[in-house]
Design a protein around this motif. Structure first.
Motif, PDB file in Angstrom:
ATOM      1  N   PHE A  95      13.783  -9.849 -36.525  1.00  0.00           N
ATOM      2  CA  PHE A  95      14.029  -9.595 -35.327  1.00  0.00           C
ATOM      3  C   PHE A  95      15.151  -8.549 -34.853  1.00  0.00           C
ATOM      4  CE2 PHE A  95      12.207 -14.175 -33.627  1.00  0.00           C
ATOM      5  CZ  PHE A  95      11.046 -13.430 -33.712  1.00  0.00           C
ATOM      6  N   ARG A  96      16.162  -8.560 -36.196  1.00  0.00           N
ATOM      7  CA  ARG A  96      17.089  -7.527 -36.121  1.00  0.00           C
ATOM      8  C   ARG A  96      16.485  -6.288 -36.436  1.00  0.00           C
ATOM      9  NH1 ARG A  96      20.598 -11.292 -38.924  1.00  0.00           N
ATOM     10  NH2 ARG A  96      19.930 -10.113 -40.910  1.00  0.00           N
ATOM     11  N   PHE A  97      15.676  -6.208 -37.312  1.00  0.00           N
ATOM     12  CA  PHE A  97      14.817  -4.947 -37.579  1.00  0.00           C
ATOM     13  C   PHE A  97      14.060  -4.438 -36.213  1.00  0.00           C
ATOM     14  CE2 PHE A  97      10.666  -3.200 -38.665  1.00  0.00           C
ATOM     15  CZ  PHE A  97      11.001  -1.897 -39.085  1.00  0.00           C
ATOM     16  N   PHE A  98      13.422  -5.475 -35.577  1.00  0.00           N
ATOM     17  CA  PHE A  98      12.785  -5.171 -34.252  1.00  0.00           C
ATOM     18  C   PHE A  98      13.744  -4.328 -33.417  1.00  0.00           C
ATOM     19  CE2 PHE A  98      11.411  -6.138 -30.120  1.00  0.00           C
ATOM     20  CZ  PHE A  98       9.983  -5.801 -30.126  1.00  0.00           C
ATOM     21  N   VAL A  99      14.691  -5.002 -32.940  1.00  0.00           N
ATOM     22  CA  VAL A  99      15.744  -4.521 -32.136  1.00  0.00           C
ATOM     23  C   VAL A  99      16.269  -2.998 -32.358  1.00  0.00           C
ATOM     24  CG1 VAL A  99      18.035  -4.713 -30.938  1.00  0.00           C
ATOM     25  CG2 VAL A  99      16.654  -6.649 -31.443  1.00  0.00           C
ATOM     26  N   MET A 100      16.458  -2.876 -33.746  1.00  0.00           N
ATOM     27  CA  MET A 100      17.061  -1.528 -34.256  1.00  0.00           C
ATOM     28  C   MET A 100      15.947  -0.354 -34.121  1.00  0.00           C
ATOM     29  SD  MET A 100      19.378  -2.225 -37.510  1.00  0.00           S
ATOM     30  CE  MET A 100      18.242  -3.222 -38.519  1.00  0.00           C
ATOM     31  N   ALA A 101      14.617  -0.804 -34.476  1.00  0.00           N
ATOM     32  CA  ALA A 101      13.530   0.135 -34.443  1.00  0.00           C
ATOM     33  C   ALA A 101      13.194   0.416 -33.007  1.00  0.00           C
ATOM     34  CB  ALA A 101      12.499  -0.463 -35.217  1.00  0.00           C
ATOM     35  N   LEU A 102      13.203  -0.585 -32.311  1.00  0.00           N
ATOM     36  CA  LEU A 102      12.763  -0.246 -30.759  1.00  0.00           C
ATOM     37  C   LEU A 102      13.912   0.683 -29.922  1.00  0.00           C
ATOM     38  CD1 LEU A 102      10.166  -0.844 -29.343  1.00  0.00           C
ATOM     39  CD2 LEU A 102      10.440  -2.091 -31.651  1.00  0.00           C
ATOM     40  N   GLY A 103      15.250   0.241 -30.686  1.00  0.00           N
ATOM     41  CA  GLY A 103      16.090   0.855 -29.935  1.00  0.00           C
ATOM     42  C   GLY A 103      16.024   2.536 -30.367  1.00  0.00           C
ATOM     43  N   ILE A 104      15.743   2.800 -31.492  1.00  0.00           N
ATOM     44  CA  ILE A 104      15.462   4.235 -32.338  1.00  0.00           C
ATOM     45  C   ILE A 104      14.414   4.899 -31.528  1.00  0.00           C
ATOM     46  CG2 ILE A 104      14.835   5.658 -33.969  1.00  0.00           C
ATOM     47  CD1 ILE A 104      16.223   3.664 -36.040  1.00  0.00           C
ATOM     48  N   VAL A 105      13.389   4.077 -31.072  1.00  0.00           N
ATOM     49  CA  VAL A 105      12.197   4.632 -30.392  1.00  0.00           C
ATOM     50  C   VAL A 105      12.468   5.021 -28.985  1.00  0.00           C
ATOM     51  CG1 VAL A 105       9.946   4.236 -29.760  1.00  0.00           C
ATOM     52  CG2 VAL A 105      10.481   3.464 -31.746  1.00  0.00           C
ATOM     53  N   SER A 106      13.517   4.047 -28.457  1.00  0.00           N
ATOM     54  CA  SER A 106      13.572   4.204 -27.161  1.00  0.00           C
ATOM     55  C   SER A 106      14.661   5.595 -26.919  1.00  0.00           C
ATOM     56  CB  SER A 106      14.445   3.115 -26.525  1.00  0.00           C
ATOM     57  OG  SER A 106      13.819   1.826 -26.311  1.00  0.00           O
ATOM     58  N   CYS A 107      15.826   5.810 -27.865  1.00  0.00           N
ATOM     59  CA  CYS A 107      16.307   6.802 -27.822  1.00  0.00           C
ATOM     60  C   CYS A 107      15.351   8.179 -27.915  1.00  0.00           C
ATOM     61  CB  CYS A 107      17.515   6.894 -28.818  1.00  0.00           C
ATOM     62  SG  CYS A 107      18.728   5.441 -28.429  1.00  0.00           S
ATOM     63  N   TYR A 108      14.755   8.087 -28.885  1.00  0.00           N
ATOM     64  CA  TYR A 108      13.730   9.301 -29.190  1.00  0.00           C
ATOM     65  C   TYR A 108      12.950   9.678 -28.123  1.00  0.00           C
ATOM     66  CZ  TYR A 108       9.440  12.023 -30.318  1.00  0.00           C
ATOM     67  OH  TYR A 108       8.420  12.578 -30.182  1.00  0.00           O
ATOM     68  N   LEU A 109      12.307   8.586 -27.347  1.00  0.00           N
ATOM     69  CA  LEU A 109      11.530   8.727 -25.989  1.00  0.00           C
ATOM     70  C   LEU A 109      12.232   9.534 -24.788  1.00  0.00           C
ATOM     71  CD1 LEU A 109       9.162   5.662 -25.955  1.00  0.00           C
ATOM     72  CD2 LEU A 109       8.416   8.134 -26.555  1.00  0.00           C
ATOM     73  N   LEU A 110      13.587   9.012 -24.756  1.00  0.00           N
ATOM     74  CA  LEU A 110      14.542   9.690 -24.004  1.00  0.00           C
ATOM     75  C   LEU A 110      14.809  11.077 -24.145  1.00  0.00           C
ATOM     76  CD1 LEU A 110      16.358   9.292 -21.141  1.00  0.00           C
ATOM     77  CD2 LEU A 110      18.092   8.467 -22.802  1.00  0.00           C
ATOM     78  N   LEU A 111      15.152  11.395 -25.548  1.00  0.00           N
ATOM     79  CA  LEU A 111      15.613  12.655 -25.842  1.00  0.00           C
ATOM     80  C   LEU A 111      14.307  13.761 -25.798  1.00  0.00           C
ATOM     81  CD1 LEU A 111      17.773  11.861 -28.817  1.00  0.00           C
ATOM     82  CD2 LEU A 111      18.470  12.534 -26.497  1.00  0.00           C
ATOM     83  N   SER A 112      12.996  13.134 -25.957  1.00  0.00           N
ATOM     84  CA  SER A 112      11.757  14.095 -25.803  1.00  0.00           C
ATOM     85  C   SER A 112      11.329  14.500 -24.667  1.00  0.00           C
ATOM     86  CB  SER A 112      10.593  13.161 -26.521  1.00  0.00           C
ATOM     87  OG  SER A 112      10.147  12.306 -25.820  1.00  0.00           O
ATOM     88  N   LEU A 113      12.047  13.721 -23.378  1.00  0.00           N
ATOM     89  CA  LEU A 113      11.459  14.163 -22.144  1.00  0.00           C
ATOM     90  C   LEU A 113      11.759  15.790 -21.925  1.00  0.00           C
ATOM     91  CD1 LEU A 113      12.595  11.251 -20.124  1.00  0.00           C
ATOM     92  CD2 LEU A 113      10.305  11.642 -20.724  1.00  0.00           C
ATOM     93  N   ALA A 145       5.047  -1.120 -36.845  1.00  0.00           N
ATOM     94  CA  ALA A 145       5.566  -1.805 -37.842  1.00  0.00           C
ATOM     95  C   ALA A 145       6.626  -3.085 -37.568  1.00  0.00           C
ATOM     96  CB  ALA A 145       6.211  -0.892 -39.138  1.00  0.00           C
ATOM     97  N   ALA A 146       7.389  -2.490 -36.473  1.00  0.00           N
ATOM     98  CA  ALA A 146       8.427  -3.631 -36.004  1.00  0.00           C
ATOM     99  C   ALA A 146       7.530  -4.761 -35.054  1.00  0.00           C
ATOM    100  CB  ALA A 146       9.381  -2.841 -35.184  1.00  0.00           C
ATOM    101  N   GLY A 147       6.772  -4.091 -34.310  1.00  0.00           N
ATOM    102  CA  GLY A 147       5.825  -4.996 -33.533  1.00  0.00           C
ATOM    103  C   GLY A 147       4.879  -6.086 -34.418  1.00  0.00           C
ATOM    104  N   SER A 148       4.268  -5.652 -35.210  1.00  0.00           N
ATOM    105  CA  SER A 148       3.302  -6.567 -36.038  1.00  0.00           C
ATOM    106  C   SER A 148       4.056  -7.481 -36.934  1.00  0.00           C
ATOM    107  CB  SER A 148       2.524  -5.630 -36.853  1.00  0.00           C
ATOM    108  OG  SER A 148       3.466  -4.837 -37.789  1.00  0.00           O
ATOM    109  N   ALA A 149       5.370  -6.983 -37.470  1.00  0.00           N
ATOM    110  CA  ALA A 149       5.969  -8.046 -38.161  1.00  0.00           C
ATOM    111  C   ALA A 149       6.586  -9.219 -37.280  1.00  0.00           C
ATOM    112  CB  ALA A 149       7.176  -7.310 -38.781  1.00  0.00           C
ATOM    113  N   SER A 150       7.166  -8.734 -36.047  1.00  0.00           N
ATOM    114  CA  SER A 150       7.675  -9.743 -35.137  1.00  0.00           C
ATOM    115  C   SER A 150       6.494 -10.524 -34.503  1.00  0.00           C
ATOM    116  CB  SER A 150       8.499  -9.125 -34.033  1.00  0.00           C
ATOM    117  OG  SER A 150       9.644  -8.484 -34.445  1.00  0.00           O
ATOM    118  N   ALA A 151       5.455  -9.915 -34.447  1.00  0.00           N
ATOM    119  CA  ALA A 151       4.284 -10.748 -33.844  1.00  0.00           C
ATOM    120  C   ALA A 151       3.942 -12.030 -34.763  1.00  0.00           C
ATOM    121  CB  ALA A 151       3.041  -9.901 -33.746  1.00  0.00           C
ATOM    122  N   SER A 152       3.833 -11.847 -36.412  1.00  0.00           N
ATOM    123  CA  SER A 152       3.833 -12.776 -37.197  1.00  0.00           C
ATOM    124  C   SER A 152       4.999 -13.939 -37.072  1.00  0.00           C
ATOM    125  CB  SER A 152       3.531 -12.132 -38.613  1.00  0.00           C
ATOM    126  OG  SER A 152       5.173 -11.720 -39.049  1.00  0.00           O
TER     127      SER A 152
END
Length: 208
Positions: A95-113, A145-152
């Motif tokens: 879950f810690r990996f999930f928060v870090m990974a999705l945080g990175i993805v959120s920052c990227y999506l914001l910067l890609s606008l 990767a983050a979503g599937s690992a957390s789903a398990s």
């Protein structure tokens, strides 16, 4: 047409304006063709607009998943001064990996606008679109990767594992598991939107 004294027929050819001025007709035609807007410009602009809208939706899903998992916390009511039962996301490495990974993805999506807006203004430009495709693919892989690992982990928390005598964790920490499950669903939704964005970008990069 006229007849001279020797009886031969002479044909008078009138000069065209283009030949009189010394301008090649084919040159004027090529300039006119160049001035015509490419027929696929409108389609690519529509794809760019769709990319921007889907990017906003993916940003909302990724950011919501990050917040939901990062705030997942539950303290059971039956505890004493020396014994407490509490579940937090940082108790699990996944879950810690999930928060870090999705945080990175959120920052990227914001910067890609801004790049997505450039693609709307200049739909025929390939450099910003190609850059987005490369980074979108990386972020999609990270999100999956983050979503599937957390789903398990969420599955084990809900159902346990009889083979190793792991009891269902969510029977006691229902609110925590509900937040974690919602975060996983949000991450998978963000991953699906990123895959759709990549497909749209591939169509936009086509020359015809």
């Amino acid at each position: 047409m006229a007849t001279d004294k020797s009886g031969e027929i002479a044909i008078n050819m009138a000069e065209t304006k283009a030949s009189a001025k010394g301008t090649a007709p084919l040159l004027n035609y090529s300039k006119a063709v160049a001035a015509v807007e490419p027929p696929n410009r409108g389609a690519k602009k529509g794809l760019a607009v769709g990319d921007f809208v889907l990017r906003l939706c993916a940003l909302g899903a990724a950011l919501g998943a990050t917040v939901a998992m990062g705030t997942a916390d539950q303290l059971l009511p039956f505890f004493t001064q020396f014994l407490q039962f509490e579940a937090q996301y940082d108790d699990f490495d996944t879950f810690r990996f999930f928060v870090m990974a999705l945080g990175i993805v959120s920052c990227y999506l914001l910067l890609s606008l801004p790049l997505s807006i450039i693609c709307i203004i200049r739909p025929l430009a390939t450099t910003p679109r190609l850059s987005l495709v490369i980074f979108d693919s990386m972020m999609a892989a990270l999100t999956i990767a983050a979503g599937s690992a957390s789903a398990s982990m969420v599955y084990l928390a809900h159902n346990g594992n009889d083979d190793v005598n792991w009891l269902p964790f969510c029977q006691q920490f229902g609110d925590f598991c509900q937040s974690a499950s919602g975060a996983v669903i949000g991450s998978l939704l963000a991953a699906a939107l990123l895959l759709i964005i990549i497909i749209l970008s591939a169509f936009a990069l086509k020359r015809n």
